[in-house]
Design an enzyme around this catalytic site. Sequence first.
Site, PDB file in Angstrom:
ATOM      1  CD  GLU A  34      -3.003  -0.713  -0.085  1.00  0.00           C
ATOM      2  OE1 GLU A  34      -3.114   0.438  -0.529  1.00  0.00           O
ATOM      3  OE2 GLU A  34      -3.587  -1.678  -0.595  1.00  0.00           O
ATOM      4  CB  THR A  40       3.993   4.039  -7.194  1.00  0.00           C
ATOM      5  OG1 THR A  40       4.795   4.951  -6.454  1.00  0.00           O
ATOM      6  CG2 THR A  40       4.888   3.192  -8.056  1.00  0.00           C
ATOM      7  N   GLY A  78      10.546   7.844  -5.907  1.00  0.00           N
ATOM      8  CA  GLY A  78      10.091   9.200  -5.560  1.00  0.00           C
ATOM      9  C   GLY A  78       9.362   9.249  -4.230  1.00  0.00           C
ATOM     10  CE1 TYR A  79       4.775  12.869  -4.476  1.00  0.00           C
ATOM     11  CE2 TYR A  79       5.162  11.034  -5.984  1.00  0.00           C
ATOM     12  CZ  TYR A  79       4.623  12.281  -5.724  1.00  0.00           C
ATOM     13  OH  TYR A  79       3.928  12.926  -6.696  1.00  0.00           O
ATOM     14  CE1 TYR A 117      -7.406   2.330  -0.464  1.00  0.00           C
ATOM     15  CE2 TYR A 117      -5.084   2.905  -0.123  1.00  0.00           C
ATOM     16  CZ  TYR A 117      -6.058   2.086  -0.679  1.00  0.00           C
ATOM     17  OH  TYR A 117      -5.676   1.003  -1.432  1.00  0.00           O
ATOM     18  CG  ASP A 135      -8.746   4.051  -4.009  1.00  0.00           C
ATOM     19  OD1 ASP A 135      -9.962   3.974  -4.323  1.00  0.00           O
ATOM     20  OD2 ASP A 135      -7.860   3.392  -4.586  1.00  0.00           O
ATOM     21  CB  CYS A 189     -15.429   2.882 -13.574  1.00  0.00           C
ATOM     22  SG  CYS A 189     -16.345   4.413 -13.586  1.00  0.00           S
ATOM     23  CB  CYS A 196     -20.129   3.045 -20.472  1.00  0.00           C
ATOM     24  SG  CYS A 196     -19.292   4.352 -19.571  1.00  0.00           S
ATOM     25  CB  CYS A 205     -24.028   3.970 -14.553  1.00  0.00           C
ATOM     26  SG  CYS A 205     -22.817   5.288 -14.451  1.00  0.00           S
TER      27      CYS A 205
HETATM   28  S1  SF4 Z   1     -21.383   2.746 -16.854  1.00  0.00           S
HETATM   29 FE1  SF4 Z   1     -20.907   4.059 -15.139  1.00  0.00          FE
HETATM   30  S2  SF4 Z   1     -19.879   2.716 -13.687  1.00  0.00           S
HETATM   31 FE2  SF4 Z   1     -19.857   1.693 -15.652  1.00  0.00          FE
HETATM   32  S3  SF4 Z   1     -17.907   2.238 -16.570  1.00  0.00           S
HETATM   33 FE3  SF4 Z   1     -19.434   3.682 -17.316  1.00  0.00          FE
HETATM   34  S4  SF4 Z   1     -19.279   5.394 -15.890  1.00  0.00           S
HETATM   35 FE4  SF4 Z   1     -18.295   3.664 -14.895  1.00  0.00          FE
END
Ligand code: SF4
Length: 342
Positions: A34, A40, A78-79, A117, A135, A189, A196, A205
């Site tokens: 993590e 990275t 880095g960092y 996180y 995140d 996504c 999509c 969605c």
């Molecule tokens: S439909 Fe919505 S959740 Fe699915 S990839 Fe596209 S934007 Fe992301």
Amino acid sequence: MIDFSLQIIDWYRRTKRNLPWRDTNNPYFIWLSEIILQQTKVNQGMNYYFKFTKNYPTVIDLANADEQCVLNDWQGLGYYSRARNLHATAKIIQKQYNGVFPSRYDEILKLKGVGNYTAAAIASFAYNLPYAVVDGNVFRVLSRIFDIDTPIDSNEGQKAFTYLANELLDKNNPSEHNQAIMEFGAIQCTPSNPDCTSCIFNERCLALRNNTLSERPIKKGKIKIKNRYFHYLHFEDQDSIIIQKRTKKDIWQHLFEFPLIEKESEIDEEIMRNEILEKIGLKPTNLTKLPKHILSHQHIYATFWNFNSLPKEDFINAIIIKKNELSSYPISRMIDKYLENV
Ligand code: SF4
């Protein structure tokens, strides 16, 4: 919300990438992965994960290691504050927890360099505790599926997304649920061009339905970038070279570099030669300007002034070393780039 979790876990089992830190529930290895993966990319972080788990197989090995070795092994990533925090935290775990990685969320959260996180990731992946990870991937996925326009970098946004992520979490399988939602953000996504058409959530969605997809998630303020102007004095004679340790709380703390003069703004070359370099009593033989070096909050404009002898003057924290010893000192990626070309 259990159907959301079942769907995304099912998708994850069919689609996930094989990543080495997913084959373990060793909290120390998960913590290493993590911290390495903060800022990275997975491909770049992989070799460092293998290097650290090999060179420091237990948290006690890391605690007992020399800081310079740890920074050397981190070189290129880095960092560097992450490496210093890793090392300091390993020592705390050795001392306060008898070398056993803490297993409670609140204890994990107290570790240096560990925020909400990372604490949720370690608690869920290693101990299957019911804490939802939030995140960048999770912000993006949730802001799109639920078409949320609350800025993710506001207190209100942090609270709202954390609440929603915990509502959606499968409390019986938090480890896999968390892995799944992050993987979904990483490979389905994605920030630009999300897939999509093949998405399991495309019928529900809301951002897709409302045509707001490219505006999700919303961010309130852009990061302010600071410009810095570094003038490095690269002194070397036939055998030796001068380097200096960065000791201040700043970028690249505890790494080595050439003696540095930092200016507030860009400075004319002639002024630099006449007013500043002349005081050293040596004339530079050459100079190299690097292209702008970009860090997350800073742009560094570095000029390297070359001298073919060593100065009489001492520089704070500077040491004279043999040229062939330079590779055993941890240096920043920027200095490394310069050395690759001289
Ligand atoms: S439909 Fe919505 S959740 Fe699915 S990839 Fe596209 S934007 Fe992301």
